[in-house]
Design an enzyme around this catalytic site. Structure first.
Site, PDB file in Angstrom:
ATOM      1  N   SER A 192       1.747  -5.341   9.414  1.00 15.08           N
ATOM      2  CA  SER A 192       2.616  -4.232   9.716  1.00 15.08           C
ATOM      3  C   SER A 192       3.754  -4.549  10.690  1.00 15.08           C
ATOM      4  CB  SER A 192       1.789  -3.078  10.298  1.00 15.08           C
ATOM      5  OG  SER A 192       1.193  -3.449  11.527  1.00 15.08           O
ATOM      6  N   LYS A 209       7.246  -3.544  19.404  1.00 10.32           N
ATOM      7  CA  LYS A 209       6.821  -2.838  18.191  1.00 10.32           C
ATOM      8  C   LYS A 209       6.712  -1.336  18.478  1.00 10.32           C
ATOM      9  CE  LYS A 209       3.088  -3.000  14.710  1.00 10.32           C
ATOM     10  NZ  LYS A 209       1.826  -3.642  14.309  1.00 10.32           N
ATOM     11  N   SER A 243      -1.848  -8.085  11.056  1.00  5.57           N
ATOM     12  CA  SER A 243      -0.467  -7.600  11.208  1.00  5.57           C
ATOM     13  C   SER A 243       0.440  -8.374  12.140  1.00  5.57           C
ATOM     14  CB  SER A 243      -0.488  -6.150  11.678  1.00  5.57           C
ATOM     15  OG  SER A 243      -0.628  -5.307  10.578  1.00  5.57           O
TER      16      SER A 243
HETATM   17  N1  GLN Z   1      -2.688  -5.012   6.302  1.00  5.61           N
HETATM   18  C1  GLN Z   1      -3.837  -4.502   6.992  1.00  5.61           C
HETATM   19  C2  GLN Z   1      -3.960  -3.023   6.777  1.00  5.61           C
HETATM   20  O1  GLN Z   1      -3.186  -2.509   6.077  1.00  5.61           O
HETATM   21  C3  GLN Z   1      -3.775  -4.859   8.441  1.00  5.61           C
HETATM   22  C4  GLN Z   1      -2.823  -4.029   9.199  1.00  5.61           C
HETATM   23  C5  GLN Z   1      -2.810  -4.350  10.644  1.00  5.61           C
HETATM   24  O2  GLN Z   1      -3.285  -5.417  11.065  1.00  5.61           O
HETATM   25  N2  GLN Z   1      -2.324  -3.409  11.420  1.00  5.61           N
HETATM   26  O3  GLN Z   1      -4.826  -2.394   7.294  1.00  5.61           O
END
Ligand code: GLN
Length: 496
Positions: free
Chosen positions: A158, A78, A182
């Protein structure tokens, strides 16, 4: 050679050791598949030459009998993990062109074990999002489509580039990070396995920080055993991260195939939320039956503060993000927007105005607001108190049960643009996952079935702190019972 991309990580490891194929052949097969899959936009930075060079090093070790645990296995990293000499952007314009001089501990661990990095995968900007649509480099696309419908679907977020990559058979596994869901949500949206370890199990050193008290790295793979294998390599104690635990890393793979008779599995009533799709509810009931049939005891539990988790998360995460993102000022690295007449303040302002996307700005605004003098007690302190209550709910539950079963998401993957105008509906995606981050616990998503439109759905198991073993053991049972062998039809090009 195209069937090499269908192997699990475990089978690829065994095939390499049996000399059925070489690491270079395995890497080439993936690179060829990637080159046909531009439409999926999985990578921010693609590193084929580096991959082939590392694969050749793996081949040398494999033939001299000194193979490392993950030697020759192609993975995606990532683009939130700093990689030495390789651009690391967090999918943000503000970090475009930034090539770190050091490697994150997790990617170094994988590298030390012989894994072959194919490139840096796409994500929501600074990991803020649930769809991958906030990436500065365009959204990665879900390889799955609804039956008879060519609407492009999001791969979740994400870690959407990682989930699309693994689901489309372009890598055997990939790293993700999970602050509020995410890893698990994109895994559920693409029919793969994703595990968020306990806070502290993997080092955060060298991972671009979003919300430091919640962020955690973990594996994304096509099988539970592959996730066990990958986590064994990723996890470590690290003096450079004071929150990483100084405890030996168990042999997670040893859990695969163990009996779960007598284990107690909790079913939290608060996760039966309004608006949950009936098919998800049905899958959850099916999951309960699978575990009961395997000899587990099903126990109804209550996690009474669940409804406060999302509001608390969307105070704590932006608060920490606003502080972490203060370092992007155009002075030290990344983008700089200024002309010779600008003073330092206008350099900061112009750089940040141009360098950050809308969602990141929204979070910085919310974060600075909830931390500001007059509002700190009313928002931030209160959210921290709620966080303690949520952790307490789980501690109470884990006095009665060994693991908790829930759906991973309240819906399957949605179409591009379907939720991006409404931040609240986007935030609701995380309703079943954020609780786990707030409490610092491990959680795994396992592909468990398809909905009526042929899209994958996931079930989540939540465990006690530092008890990933139970998640692998029970997760494998769910995986076997579900027998999930569906894969996305290859519409993006090339032979499947
Ligand atoms: N969707 C969540 C956010 O927007 C979690 C994102 C994540 O776990 N990095 O914060």
């Amino acid at each position: 050679m195209s069937n090499l991309t269908e192997l699990s990580m475990v089978d690829a490891r065994d095939g390499l050791r049996a000399k059925d194929f070489s690491a270079v052949e395995l890497t080439r097969a993936h690179l060829e598949a990637i080159e046909q899959a531009g439409a999926l936009n999985c990578f921010v930075t693609y590193t084929p030459e580096l991959a082939l060079a590392r694969a050749a090093e793996s081949d040398a070790r494999l033939s001299s009998g000194t193979a490392l645990p993950l030697d020759g296995l192609p993975v995606g990293i990532k683009d939130l993990f700093c990689t030495e000499g390789v651009q690391t952007t967090a999918s943000s314009h503000i970090l475009e062109g930034f090539a770190p001089t050091y490697e994150s501990t997790v990617s170094q661990n994988l590298r030390n074990d012989g894994a072959v990095m194919l490139g840096k995968t796409n994500l929501d900007e600074f990991a803020m999002g649930s769809s991958n649509e906030t990436s500065y480099f365009g959204c990665s696309i879900n390889p799955w489509r609804r039956q008879g419908d060519d609407t492009q679907l999001v791969p979740g977020g994400s870690s959407g580039g990682s989930s699309a990559l693994v689901a489309a058979r372009l890598a055997l596994g990939a790293t993700g990070t999970d602050t509020g869901g995410s890893i698990r949500q994109p895994a559920a949206f693409t029919g793969i396995v994703g595990l968020k370890p306990t806070y502290g199990r993997c080092s955060r050193w060298g991972i671009v920080a979003f919300a430091s008290s919640l962020d955690q790295a973990g594996p994304m793979t096509r099988t539970v055993q592959d996730a066990a294998m990958m986590l064994t390599s990723m996890a470590s104690h690290d003096e450079k991260d004071s929150t990483s635990i100084d405890a030996p890393v168990p042999d997670y793979e040893a859990e695969i195939g163990k009996d779960i008779r007598g284990l107690k599995i909790g079913i939290p009533k608060e996760y039966r939320v309004d608006g949950m799709e009936p098919e998800i509810e049905k899958l959850w009931s099916q999951g309960i039956d699978w575990l009961r049939d395997a000899g587990a005891e099903i126990v109804d539990i209550t996690l009474p503060n669940t409804k406060y988790a999302l509001p608390a998360y969307y105070i704590i995460a932006p608060a920490e993000a606003s502080s972490n993102l203060a370092r992007y000022d155009g002075v030290k690295y990344g983008l700089r927007v200024a002309d010779s007449s600008d003073d330092i303040v206008s350099l900061y302002e112009k750089t940040r105005a141009e360098g950050f996307g809308a969602e990141v700005k929204r979070r910085v605004l919310i974060g600075t607001y909830v931390l500001s003098a007059g509002y700190y007690d009313a928002y931030y302190i209160k959210a921290q108190k709620v966080r303690s209550l949520i952790a307490q709910d789980f501690s109470n539950a884990f006095e009665k049960v060994d693991a908790i079963l829930t759906p991973t998401t309240p819906s399957p993957a949605f179409g591009l643009g379907e939720r991006s105008d409404d931040p609240i509906s986007m935030y609701l995606n995380d309703v079943f996952t954020v609780t786990v981050n707030l409490a610092g616990l491990p959680g795994i998503s396992i592909p468990a079935g398809l909905d009526g439109q042929g899209l994958p759905l996931g079930l989540q198991l939540i465990g006690r702190a530092f008890d990933e073993q139970t998640l692998f053991k029970v997760g494998h049972v769910v995986e076997q019972a579900a027998g999930f062998d569906a894969k996305p039809e290859n519409w993006w090009g090339g032979a499947s």
